[in-house]
Design an enzyme around this catalytic site. Structure first.
Site: not given
Ligand SMILES: *Cc1c(COP(=O)(O)O)cnc(C)c1O
Length: 430
Positions: A144, A267, A239
């Site tokens: 994702y 995050k 990522d």
């Protein structure tokens, strides 16, 4: 467990918000529980609006590596709040943040702050395309990278290399240049390069996958990817929205000793505030506007309150060398405890993990990619989730996520959770 207030809030929420939420996983569609509405959190614990207390293994999906509401971060935010929340102009804090990231991650020579992980990956891919003057990108099934059009592809069986969108509203045109490969399967990547040797702008990958449950890269996989990308003039994008500053201050790249061309963060770098970033090689980053012709902008990018939170969190992670070692031990304790509990009960499950990230898969097979992850018994997971939630453990309401351990979880917290898992395993053995 009382859920009166959560039920009431849920009824109000679904009237005015799709699914009653602002992000789908919170709606608990994959499980059979009332979504808990949270009122506050402190350290390793989270409290819902009915006053129930849970040990939190979600950690806001990653940011809360120091536990909730760390006083040093709260202080830094308060201090900045008094000076203003946003100026739409440059600040010293942005410079400090960029200096901090580039010093902790030396090959990340320049950096641009954005507001989410989605934005970070979307922008990094645009930059890769601008830099290479190529259109095609490769992503991996089950990874994702946020919800931008071109990356909302995992591709169904039989159409492995076709960019079939996962979401309505994504025109086939937007994903036509998105090629998909199988995680941990170099031959699936090689065949795409054989088909398009000079057309692939970038390969984007979660160096440790966290969004099909935790899946580790096999030995040599990232190294071989690096080699293949270099050979074809294709940029390698890590990522690290989950793994960045989690698997160490230099993330998965440092941990596995692989240097990507570009990296994306999110995050943890926001300390709980909405922050993302992308960065990497100087010659590539030089192409970002206003220096270069790859446009990317943001009204609230580098927001001073968010920077204050993020800088404080990163500094703590860098200065207190015990933190990573400590969560590593706790993560291992959790994984070993789950394995022992399963063994004791004679239940067959698979436990994947690294450092503070773990996933308990309800399947017998090894989980090395999306296909093998999908063999999990999601109905069993749903029952497990109910048991865990109602015994005071806040875990992901979906099989395909990680359990996050923070620096302030104690061995007692972990052992209590393992004990609760043991009870569930005992209840399902026949
Ligand atoms: C969470 C996540 C994103 C998206 O970040 P948002 O802040 O939710 O937009 C991108 N990539 C990975 C690996 C993620 O885990």
């Amino acid at each position: 467990m009382k859920t009166i207030v959560s039920k009431e809030l849920r009824e109000r929420a679904v009237k005015v918000m799709p699914g009653g939420v602002n992000s789908p996983v919170r709606a608990y569609y994959a499980v059979k529980e009332i979504p808990r509405f949270i009122e506050r959190a402190k350290g390793a614990y989270i409290y819902d609006s009915d006053g129930n207390k849970y040990t939190d293994y979600i950690g806001s999906w990653g940011p809360m590596i120091l536990g909730h509401n760390d006083e040093r971060i709260v202080e830094a935010v308060k201090k900045q709040l008094e000076k203003g929340m946003s100026y739409g102009a440059s600040t010293q804090l942005e410079v400090e943040m960029a200096e901090l990231i580039t010093s902790l991650v030396p090959w990340c020579e320049r950096v641009r702050m954005v507001n989410s992980g989605t934005e970070a990956v979307m922008s990094a891919v645009r930059l890769a395309r601008g830099f290479t003057c190529r259109d095609k990108i490769i992503k991996f099934d089950g990874c994702y990278h946020g919800h931008s059009d071109m990356l909302l592809v995992k591709a169904g069986s039989g159409v492995l290399t076709q960019g079939i969108p996962d979401s309505a509203g994504v025109p086939a045109n937007c994903t036509a240049d998105t090629l998909t490969a199988k995680y941990n399967d170099m031959s699936s990547v090689q065949s795409l390069f054989e088909e398009y040797p000079n057309d692939i702008a970038c390969v984007v990958i979660e160096p440790v996958a966290g969004n099909m449950g935790v899946v580790l890269p096999k030995d040599g996989f990232l190294k071989d990817l690096r080699k293949l990308c270099t050979k074809h003039g294709t940029l390698l994008i890590f990522d690290e929205v989950i793994t960045g500053f989690r698997l160490g201050t230099d993330g998965a790249a440092g941990r596995f000793g692989i240097t990507p061309d570009l990296v994306t963060y999110g995050k943890i770098i926001g300390g709980g505030m909405p922050v993302g970033a992308y960065g990497g090689r100087r010659d590539i980053m030089n192409c970002v506007a206003p220096e270069g012709n790859v446009y990317q902008a943001g009204t609230l990018s580098g927001n001073p309150v968010a920077m204050a939170a993020g800088i404080t969190q990163l500094k703590i992670l860098n200065e207190d060398k015990n933190i990573y070692a400590n969560i590593e031990v706790l993560g291992e304790r959790l994984r070993n405890g789950i394995k022992n509990a399963a063994h004791n009960a004679g239940v067959n499950v698979t436990v994947n993990g690294i450092g503070s990230l773990s996933t308990l898969f309800f399947c017998k097979n090894e989980v090395t990619d999306y296909e093998s992850a999908l063999k999990s018994d999601t109905k069993a997971y749903s029952e497990y989730f109910s048991h865990m939630l109602n015994s005071g453990n806040f875990i992901a309401p979906s099989q395909f996520e990680a359990m996050f351990v923070s620096a302030v979880h104690t061995e007692n917290d972990i052992d209590k959770t393992i004990n609760d898992i043991q009870k569930f395993f005992d209840s399902i053995k026949n």
